[in-house]
Write a protein that holds these residues in place. Structure first.
Motif, PDB file in Angstrom:
ATOM      1  N   MET A 177      -1.127  -8.607   0.867  1.00  0.00           N
ATOM      2  CA  MET A 177      -0.742  -7.283   0.381  1.00  0.00           C
ATOM      3  C   MET A 177       0.593  -7.370  -0.351  1.00  0.00           C
ATOM      4  O   MET A 177       1.594  -7.845   0.186  1.00  0.00           O
ATOM      5  N   SER A 178       0.596  -6.888  -1.564  1.00  0.00           N
ATOM      6  CA  SER A 178       1.801  -6.975  -2.391  1.00  0.00           C
ATOM      7  C   SER A 178       2.741  -5.804  -2.112  1.00  0.00           C
ATOM      8  O   SER A 178       2.335  -4.770  -1.582  1.00  0.00           O
ATOM      9  N   SER A 179       3.982  -5.974  -2.509  1.00  0.00           N
ATOM     10  CA  SER A 179       4.963  -4.889  -2.367  1.00  0.00           C
ATOM     11  C   SER A 179       4.577  -3.694  -3.212  1.00  0.00           C
ATOM     12  O   SER A 179       4.779  -2.544  -2.808  1.00  0.00           O
ATOM     13  N   ASP A 180       4.003  -3.965  -4.387  1.00  0.00           N
ATOM     14  CA  ASP A 180       3.593  -2.851  -5.249  1.00  0.00           C
ATOM     15  C   ASP A 180       2.536  -1.992  -4.570  1.00  0.00           C
ATOM     16  O   ASP A 180       2.557  -0.759  -4.684  1.00  0.00           O
ATOM     17  N   GLU A 181       1.586  -2.618  -3.859  1.00  0.00           N
ATOM     18  CA  GLU A 181       0.544  -1.849  -3.165  1.00  0.00           C
ATOM     19  C   GLU A 181       1.153  -1.023  -2.034  1.00  0.00           C
ATOM     20  O   GLU A 181       0.800   0.142  -1.847  1.00  0.00           O
TER      21      GLU A 181
END
Length: 796
Positions: A422-426
């Motif tokens: 899971m990315s920071s943007d998500e």
């Protein structure tokens, strides 16, 4: 909480989602859907029709043949079984091809030889209530031929269980915000009402805030020249869609604002107030007449809204009848405030007085939206009831800051969720959809400003939970992180109690579960002494005292079963009792109660009813629950509702009490046989059952018995003789059992002060078959010791 789908649709477009999809969406997000109800019909084949004439069916007394006008220009014939209509009434008519709630399809039919070209409907058949006693009679103004759902729009009602930590969901706007975050759909309007355009004016003499800890913020706005009357149709339909009854335009507006944005309001009749408003604690014993017509006695811990003479509202709970808005009200004072949840909850519980307002205040509302709620209500009042509002809002106190900024440890969040990809943007996108504002972001951390309506977001882990709810738990991988824990005292206590249940159930007893609250009249059925703990605010006369004994509940259970025709009674219950202490306070104990009455064995077709059980049967059943011998001793006190009350002892330890229910009390419950009860201390019973279980090999050699009869004083307890035999350590002696007791009150066959007891003594060797001389020697030795130890004379 009741939520209307059509009301929700004013905030976001949910047309692409089916009702089951919305239900699943809410459920997986942590909002429990307790029920779904469809109201009204969406089909255009239900129209307004007018009954022109009717006559009795030629072949059925309960049917009528009606000629109706459906707006098509041609009369339509309908066979109807209802009786609540007359010629000229307008009713809903389902045409052939219509599908009603529940999947009921309408077709042309023939009833007893008469054609019926549709069906006139009741409210229940259209999903508009439970009344199915007749047709739904519509307003005379309803145009014939109009599609019915234009008069009564179809709707879906969700019955939601909102957890206490999510007060922001107790409104349609709050739930719309949640659905917007879960679906990604944009809101049609504003996310909150935190920004208000009306200027504020610090309160002077018109509002006095004497209890700022219980009411940090209080606002008032005066609106003059209103005309109170029925609410417009759109407002009535909104409230009726969620089960609220319209009252008048002013009250309906405050209810609408509460269900729309979550801010509870109250309107006073300004002309009925004496002087300004004072927010204060009630005087001890002060009386208050509420809107429900009841007079309540207040305590000093209750917060009230008062004028110069008396309380006019219980803050956050209910307004007063004397200052309520009626049809003759001209000037109103609109109250909007923030009350501390703990105080509202305490007052509501003590008075047993709950309202939609108290339900929200005691869970916590957004203090930053207080003025916004007042502004929305003022706008609606001016539109619907007219009048002129003051240019400013009078404010006392200030809104408390209940939320702030929270730092999210994003690396730990991924670890907790098990989603390293899971990315920071998500993560940022999810939290932004939920209304949070990103203030700063680093490599593994980000700082978020919490919206004022999310009172539950206080820690980093709270934000992790929000991310988990939105992505769905099906994306979070399952892991086995649990480990076996060592056995603790609580486990052993549970296992012992479960063992007692299994033992008694295997012996034909049935477990009962009775209430811990009993009536004062049941205290006389208590066993074991001790005073019950009175309830300060009982809900009814049958639940006034915390039980000091389990026996009253078992006697009530026995009475219920006797009324149902059962007379062989075998019941037990494990539970907690509550005992008042002499110097105040109370203590709790875990106990086991047993009730026994009726024949020893169940009845059978091939035998007569066996003799009824006696108190010795109950003693034997209790003896099977412990490994130590039980001694029965007369109790010091004998309660009025019992006979033969005795203590059950094991050495110096009291196990409990046993008694027979007094015959007069047994007759009151219609018992055909004597009723015996026992109550045991679970802790004492467990002390006698500790240690590993020991088993003995079955004897391989036969035993030999000898009978002995002895004369003893009439007042010599049987327990002393039994204790003597229990202490004998002769290698060949196995056991002794009493088989006869004889006494003669006349003194003819044996002295009045003497009795004869006969016992059977058993001897056995583990190594060989005994010979007579060996048994005789052992028997003689034991009898000699008996005569030395007890005032007994062996009859040889």
């Amino acid at each position: 909480m009741q939520v209307s789908l059509s009301w929700l649709s004013t905030h976001l477009d949910l047309s692409s989602y089916t009702v089951p999809q919305l239900s699943d969406l809410l459920t997986f997000a942590g909002v429990e859907v307790e029920g779904i109800e469809e109201r009204g019909v969406s089909t255009d084949k239900v129209v307004v029709a007018q009954i022109k004439s009717f006559e009795q069916h030629p072949k059925a007394d309960k049917l009528s043949v009606c000629q109706v006008d459906d707006g098509s220009g041609k009369p339509r014939q309908i066979v109807c079984g209802a009786k609540n209509f007359k010629a000229g009434d307008k009713v809903p008519l389902a045409l052939p091809g219509a599908v009603l709630p529940g999947g009921f399809a309408i077709k042309e039919g023939n009833l007893r030889g008469v054609d019926s070209l549709g069906m006139m409907c009741s409210g229940k058949e259209l999903g508009l209530g439970e009344d199915h006693g007749g047709l739904l009679i519509l307003s005379p103004d309803a145009p014939v031929g109009t599609v019915f759902n234009k008069l009564y729009p179809a709707d879906v009602l969700f019955d939601l269980e909102i957890t206490p930590n999510r007060p922001d969901l107790l409104s349609h706007l709050g739930l719309a915000r949640e659905l917007a975050a879960l679906t990604g759909l944009p809101l049609k309007g504003q996310r909150d009402y935190a920004k208000a355009a009306t200027p504020v004016k610090p309160a002077t003499s018109n509002i006095t805030l004497e209890a700022p800890a219980s009411c940090p913020l209080y606002t008032a706005r005066i609106i003059k020249g209103v005309k109170v009357g029925p609410s417009p149709e759109w407002l009535r339909l909104r409230l009726e869609s969620i089960g609220l009854r319209p009252i008048n335009s002013i009250v309906d507006i405050t209810n609408y604002v509460m269900m729309e944005m979550g801010q509870s309001l109250h309107c006073f009749d300004q002309d009925k107030l004496n002087g300004g408003i004072t927010v204060r604690m009630a005087a001890e014993g002060e009386k208050f007449l509420a809107l429900d017509g009841q007079t309540y006695e207040l305590k000093s811990e209750d917060l009230v809204i008062a004028d110069s003479q008396r309380p006019v509202a219980i803050a956050g709970v209910m307004g007063g009848e004397e200052t309520g808005v009626t049809e003759v009200t001209v000037n109103v004072l609109l109250e909007a405030a923030y009350f501390a949840p703990s105080g509202i909850r305490r007052t509501s519980r003590r008075l047993g007085l709950s309202s939609d307002s108290s339900y929200r205040f005691e869970r916590g509302i957004d203090p930053q939206q207080v003025q916004g709620g007042s502004e929305l209500a003022t706008k609606l009042i001016l539109e619907i009831a007219g009048g002129t509002a003051e240019d400013v809002v009078h404010v006392a106190g200030e809104a408390p800051a209940l939320v702030g900024e929270v730092t999210l440890d994003e690396k730990r969040a991924r670890s907790l969720l098990g989603t390293p990809d899971m990315s920071s943007d998500e993560i940022h996108a999810i939290l932004t959809k939920l209304g949070l504002t990103l203030k700063s972001s680093g490599t593994d951390e980000s700082l978020w400003t919490i919206p004022t309506y999310r009172l539950d977001l206080q820690r980093s882990v709270d934000l992790v939970e929000e991310v988990a709810r939105v992505i769905g738990l099906d994306r979070v991988p399952s892991r086995q992180a649990a480990v076996a824990s060592p056995v603790e005292a609580a486990d052993r206590t549970y296992d012992f109690a479960m063992g007692l249940r299994q033992t008694l159930a295997s012996r034909g007893f049935f477990e009962a579960q009775t209430l811990r609250l009993i009536a004062d009249a049941q205290l006389a059925d208590s066993l074991g002494g001790g005073q019950g703990v009175a309830v300060k605010n009982p809900l009814s006369e049958d639940h006034t005292t915390l039980r000091p004994s389990i026996v009253p509940g078992l006697i009530a259970t026995a009475a219920l079963n006797i009324r149902q025709g059962l007379h062989r009674l075998r019941f037990f219950e494990l539970g907690r009792v509550f005992l008042a202490l002499p110097k105040g306070g109370s203590r709790e104990e875990e106990r086991l109660a047993v009730l026994l009455s009726g024949p020893v064995a169940p009845s059978s077709w091939h035998g007569r009813e066996t003799s009824p059980a006696d108190i010795h049967e109950l003693v034997g059943q209790i003896q099977n629950l412990t490994r130590t011998p039980i001694e029965v001793r007369p109790a010091k006190e004998n309660p009025a509702n019992f006979l033969l009350t005795s203590e059950l002892r094991s050495g110096n330890r009291i196990l409990g009490w046993i008694a027979q229910l007094h015959p007069a009390r047994a007759r009151e419950i219609s018992a055909r046989h004597p009723v015996y009860v026992a109550e045991l201390l679970l802790s004492a019973l467990r002390q006698g059952s500790t240690g590993p279980t020991k088993f003995e090999e079955l004897p391989r050699f036969p035993g030999m018995t000898r009978d002995v009869a002895m004369e003893v004083p009439a007042d010599l307890p049987h327990a002393k003789v039994a204790a003597f035999f229990a202490t004998q350590k002769h290698p060949l002696f196995v056991c002794a059992e009493v088989f006869d007791v004889f006494s003669d009150p006349s003194g003819t066959k044996i002295a009045k002060d003497r009795k004869s007891i006969a016992w059977t003594l058993t001897y056995r060797s583990p190594d060989k078959t005994l010979e007579t001389p060996e048994v005789d020697a052992a028997h003689t030795a034991i009898l000699s010791a008996l005569e030395k130890s007890l005032p007994a004379t062996v009859r040889r």
